[in-house]
Design a protein around this motif. Structure first.
Motif, PDB file in Angstrom:
ATOM      1  N   PRO A  85      -5.080   4.418  -9.906  1.00  0.00           N
ATOM      2  CA  PRO A  85      -3.683   4.854  -9.830  1.00  0.00           C
ATOM      3  C   PRO A  85      -2.811   3.843  -9.076  1.00  0.00           C
ATOM      4  CG  PRO A  85      -5.003   6.029  -8.197  1.00  0.00           C
ATOM      5  CD  PRO A  85      -5.964   5.229  -9.031  1.00  0.00           C
ATOM      6  N   SER A  98       0.321   4.550  -0.466  1.00  0.00           N
ATOM      7  CA  SER A  98      -0.032   5.864   0.082  1.00  0.00           C
ATOM      8  C   SER A  98      -1.262   5.726   0.956  1.00  0.00           C
ATOM      9  CB  SER A  98      -0.289   6.849  -1.066  1.00  0.00           C
ATOM     10  OG  SER A  98      -1.250   6.307  -1.937  1.00  0.00           O
ATOM     11  N   ASN A 122      -1.357   2.985  -6.461  1.00  0.00           N
ATOM     12  CA  ASN A 122      -1.128   3.161  -5.022  1.00  0.00           C
ATOM     13  C   ASN A 122      -1.253   1.841  -4.256  1.00  0.00           C
ATOM     14  OD1 ASN A 122      -3.828   2.907  -5.468  1.00  0.00           O
ATOM     15  ND2 ASN A 122      -4.444   4.726  -4.327  1.00  0.00           N
ATOM     16  N   TYR A 123      -1.483   0.773  -5.003  1.00  0.00           N
ATOM     17  CA  TYR A 123      -1.579  -0.552  -4.364  1.00  0.00           C
ATOM     18  C   TYR A 123      -1.094  -1.586  -5.355  1.00  0.00           C
ATOM     19  CZ  TYR A 123      -3.819  -4.902  -2.815  1.00  0.00           C
ATOM     20  OH  TYR A 123      -4.057  -6.214  -2.452  1.00  0.00           O
ATOM     21  N   PHE A 150       0.872  -1.185   0.000  1.00  0.00           N
ATOM     22  CA  PHE A 150       0.000   0.000   0.000  1.00  0.00           C
ATOM     23  C   PHE A 150       0.902   1.225   0.000  1.00  0.00           C
ATOM     24  CE2 PHE A 150      -2.446  -3.405   1.862  1.00  0.00           C
ATOM     25  CZ  PHE A 150      -3.715  -3.243   1.310  1.00  0.00           C
TER      26      PHE A 150
HETATM   27  C1  LIG Z   1      -5.906   4.456  -4.397  1.00  0.00           C
HETATM   28  O1  LIG Z   1      -6.389   5.668  -4.906  1.00  0.00           O
HETATM   29  C2  LIG Z   1      -7.781   5.638  -5.227  1.00  0.00           C
HETATM   30  C3  LIG Z   1      -8.133   6.958  -5.904  1.00  0.00           C
HETATM   31  O2  LIG Z   1      -7.545   8.054  -5.248  1.00  0.00           O
HETATM   32  C4  LIG Z   1      -8.560   5.402  -3.935  1.00  0.00           C
HETATM   33  O3  LIG Z   1      -9.939   5.331  -4.228  1.00  0.00           O
HETATM   34  C5  LIG Z   1      -8.105   4.084  -3.320  1.00  0.00           C
HETATM   35  O4  LIG Z   1      -8.745   3.901  -2.062  1.00  0.00           O
HETATM   36  C6  LIG Z   1      -6.612   4.096  -3.095  1.00  0.00           C
HETATM   37  N1  LIG Z   1      -6.215   2.772  -2.647  1.00  0.00           N
HETATM   38  C7  LIG Z   1      -5.384   2.597  -1.632  1.00  0.00           C
HETATM   39  C8  LIG Z   1      -5.079   1.163  -1.301  1.00  0.00           C
HETATM   40  O5  LIG Z   1      -4.872   3.521  -0.993  1.00  0.00           O
END
Ligand SMILES: *[C@@H]1O[C@H](CO)[C@@H](O)[C@H](O)[C@H]1NC(C)=O
Ligand SMILES: *[C@@H]1O[C@H](CO)[C@@H](O)[C@H](O)[C@H]1NC(C)=O
Length: 175
Positions: free
Chosen positions: A154, A35, A156-157, A33
């Protein structure tokens, strides 16, 4: 032989005339994860004046990633992948990895495996050494491959498939 969805396959192997070795193959999934409030990765240092990131020489990244049995984060927990990645290639490609697999599942609870080596970050499959272990994995040696399995958009995972093969002396504590 497919290893998918199988946490561990163990067998006894004999190398030369020495003591019997147990061989274990693990196929597990690591969740990254990048961010947000539950980030499991932090860029903690880098070269002054440069952007600290996994593709910038000198950056140091610390992770505590959940490890599970399947690619689904809600699947059975196996443990955590806790360690450091230092971007050690001047061109930002090679990362020096020092990662401990800290097991918490029933079979290997309390044991660890020590993964170390250079990860060629942009290769489809990255192979690293398993240099030792603790608990049931005392004196373990072997190798591990890391393969990116899923990247969210995006980004972020992400999920990485980790295949580990280790050999270690057989003792009755393994039975
Ligand atoms: C990744 O970013 C999306 C869009 O900003 C968000 O909906 C989602 O929760 C985020 N996922 C994580 C694992 O942080
Ligand atoms: C962060 O973790 C908490 C506790 O597990 C959870 O309730 C929350 O939904 C998570 N947030 C995100 C963005 O994943």
């Amino acid at each position: 032989m497919t290893l998918l969805f199988i946490v561990a396959i163990s067998s006894l192997v004999h190398i030369g005339s020495g003591m019997p070795l147990r061989e274990t193959k693990l196929s597990v999934f690591l969740h990254n994860f990048q961010s947000g409030p539950n980030a499991t990765v932090a860029v903690v240092a880098g070269v002054a004046g440069k952007k600290w990131s996994f593709i910038e020489f000198g950056s140091l990244i610390v992770t505590d990633n959940p490890v599970t049995e399947t690619s689904n984060i809600k699947s059975t927990p196996v443990g955590r992948a806790q360690g450091m990645y230092a971007t050690a290639g001047l061109d930002g490609i090679n990362s020096q990895v020092m990662l401990t697999l800290v097991f918490s599942n029933k079979k290997y609870d309390g044991s660890t495996l020590e993964i170390q080596g250079i990860s060629k970050q942009f290769d489809k499959i990255r192979e690293l050494s398993v240099i030792s272990g603790t608990g049931k994995f005392r004196y373990a040696r072997g190798f591990a491959t890391f393969e990116t399995f899923f990247v969210a958009n995006p980004p972020n995972y992400s999920v990485v498939r980790l295949n580990v093969t280790v050999q270690y002396p057989f003792t009755w504590t393994h039975v």
